[in-house]
Design a protein around this motif. Structure first.
Motif, PDB file in Angstrom:
ATOM      1  N   LEU A 165       0.521  -0.682   7.117  1.00  0.00           N
ATOM      2  CA  LEU A 165       0.253  -0.027   8.398  1.00  0.00           C
ATOM      3  C   LEU A 165      -1.241   0.025   8.696  1.00  0.00           C
ATOM      4  N   ASP A 166      -2.054   0.251   7.658  1.00  0.00           N
ATOM      5  CA  ASP A 166      -3.503   0.290   7.851  1.00  0.00           C
ATOM      6  C   ASP A 166      -4.026  -1.081   8.278  1.00  0.00           C
ATOM      7  N   ILE A 194      -0.409   7.284   8.800  1.00  0.00           N
ATOM      8  CA  ILE A 194      -0.999   6.682   7.599  1.00  0.00           C
ATOM      9  C   ILE A 194      -1.243   7.743   6.527  1.00  0.00           C
ATOM     10  N   ASN A 215       2.066   8.527   4.990  1.00  0.00           N
ATOM     11  CA  ASN A 215       2.497   7.422   4.130  1.00  0.00           C
ATOM     12  C   ASN A 215       1.720   7.382   2.820  1.00  0.00           C
ATOM     13  N   ARG A 216       0.455   7.794   2.895  1.00  0.00           N
ATOM     14  CA  ARG A 216      -0.413   7.731   1.716  1.00  0.00           C
ATOM     15  C   ARG A 216       0.156   8.558   0.560  1.00  0.00           C
ATOM     16  N   ASN A 239      -3.108   7.299  12.648  1.00  0.00           N
ATOM     17  CA  ASN A 239      -3.847   7.872  11.520  1.00  0.00           C
ATOM     18  C   ASN A 239      -3.053   9.000  10.864  1.00  0.00           C
ATOM     19  N   LYS A 291      -3.109  -1.570  11.865  1.00  0.00           N
ATOM     20  CA  LYS A 291      -3.979  -0.741  12.718  1.00  0.00           C
ATOM     21  C   LYS A 291      -5.325  -1.441  12.932  1.00  0.00           C
ATOM     22  N   THR A 306       1.437   2.161   3.140  1.00  0.00           N
ATOM     23  CA  THR A 306       0.170   2.584   3.738  1.00  0.00           C
ATOM     24  C   THR A 306      -0.721   1.390   4.031  1.00  0.00           C
TER      25      THR A 306
END
Length: 205
Positions: A151-152, A137, A140-141, A134, A155, A148
Motif C-alpha cells: 500500500l505504501d 497504512i 496495516n503496519r 496514511n 501511495k 503495508t
C-alpha cells in the motif's frame, strides 16, 4: 496494460458489453474474456479499438483523451471496497470524489475561473485521500509488513502521478495550446488510473 489502455477497456468497452448483454451473463462473460485475452496478447488493442470508434463518430465534442476522461467517473465494481469499516468507506468516498472531479476537466477547462476552482478542489481531494491512506497504512503496519509495503508503494506512485498532473497544468497555463490541453487530459487520466490502483491494492490487501 498502459494507463490509457486500461481506461479504454474499463470505461469504454466493458460498460458497453454489460449494457448490450443485459441479463445474459454468459454472453457478457464470454465477450469480456475475449477482450481481456486480446489485450493480454496484443497490448494496446483496447485503445486502438476505442480510437477507431471515436474517429468514425459523426460528432465528437472532445478529443479522444478527453472523451475517455469524461467517462471515467463511472462506478465500476472492480474498484469498490467492502464497507467493512468506517475508514474503508471514507477512502472509497474520497477516491470517488477525486475521480468525479478529474472527469469534469474536459467540460470545465474552457472556463478559466471554474477550471481554477476545479484545480483547487482536485488538490484538496488528493490531500484528503492521502490522509485517509496514511491512516490505513498505520493500521496495516500493526498487522502485516507485506500489506503495508504494497500500500505504501502504491501511495508513492499516486503521489508521483499527482506531481505529473501538476506539471501538466503548469505547462498548460504557460502555453494554452491544444497539445498542452491534451497533456492535461493525459495526465488526468493517469492520475485517475492511479486512484483506481490504490483501490485495487486495498481490495486485495
Amino acid at each position: 496494460m498502459t494507463n490509457e489502455t486500461s481506461a479504454a477497456l474499463l470505461y469504454g468497452i466493458l460498460p458497453s458489453i454489460r449494457e448490450i448483454c443485459g441479463k445474459d451473463q454468459q454472453a457478457e462473460k464470454a465477450l469480456i474474456q475475449t477482450f481481456l485475452k486480446a489485450e493480454k496478447h496484443a497490448p494496446g488493442f483496447s485503445d486502438d479499438f476505442m480510437r477507431s470508434f471515436h474517429k468514425q463518430a459523426e460528432t465528437v465534442p472532445y478529443p479522444y483523451e478527453a472523451t475517455i476522461l469524461a467517462t471515467s467517473s463511472q462506478h465500476l465494481r472492480e474498484f469498490q471496497l467492502s464497507n467493512d469499516s468506517e475508514l474503508a468507506s471514507l477512502i472509497q468516498s474520497r477516491a470517488d470524489n477525486l475521480k468525479k472531479i478529474l472527469s469534469s476537466i474536459p467540460r470545465v477547462i474552457p472556463d478559466r475561473p471554474i477550471f481554477l476552482q476545479t484545480i483547487k478542489d482536485i488538490a484538496s481531494n488528493i490531500r484528503m485521500l492521502l490522509d485517509a491512506l496514511n491512516q490505513r497504512i498505520e493500521i496495516n503496519r500493526q498487522k502485516s509488513r507485506a500489506s503495508t509495503d504494497r500500500l505504501d508503494m502504491q501511495k508513492r506512485e499516486f503521489v508521483r502521478f499527482s506531481k505529473r498532473f501538476s506539471e501538466a497544468l503548469k505547462e498548460y497555463f504557460q502555453d494554452r495550446c491544444d497539445e498542452r490541453k491534451r497533456g492535461v487530459f493525459r495526465e488526468a487520466n493517469r492520475l485517475l488510473h492511479q486512484t483506481n490502483q490504490v483501490l485495487n491494492t486495498l481490495r486485495h490487501n
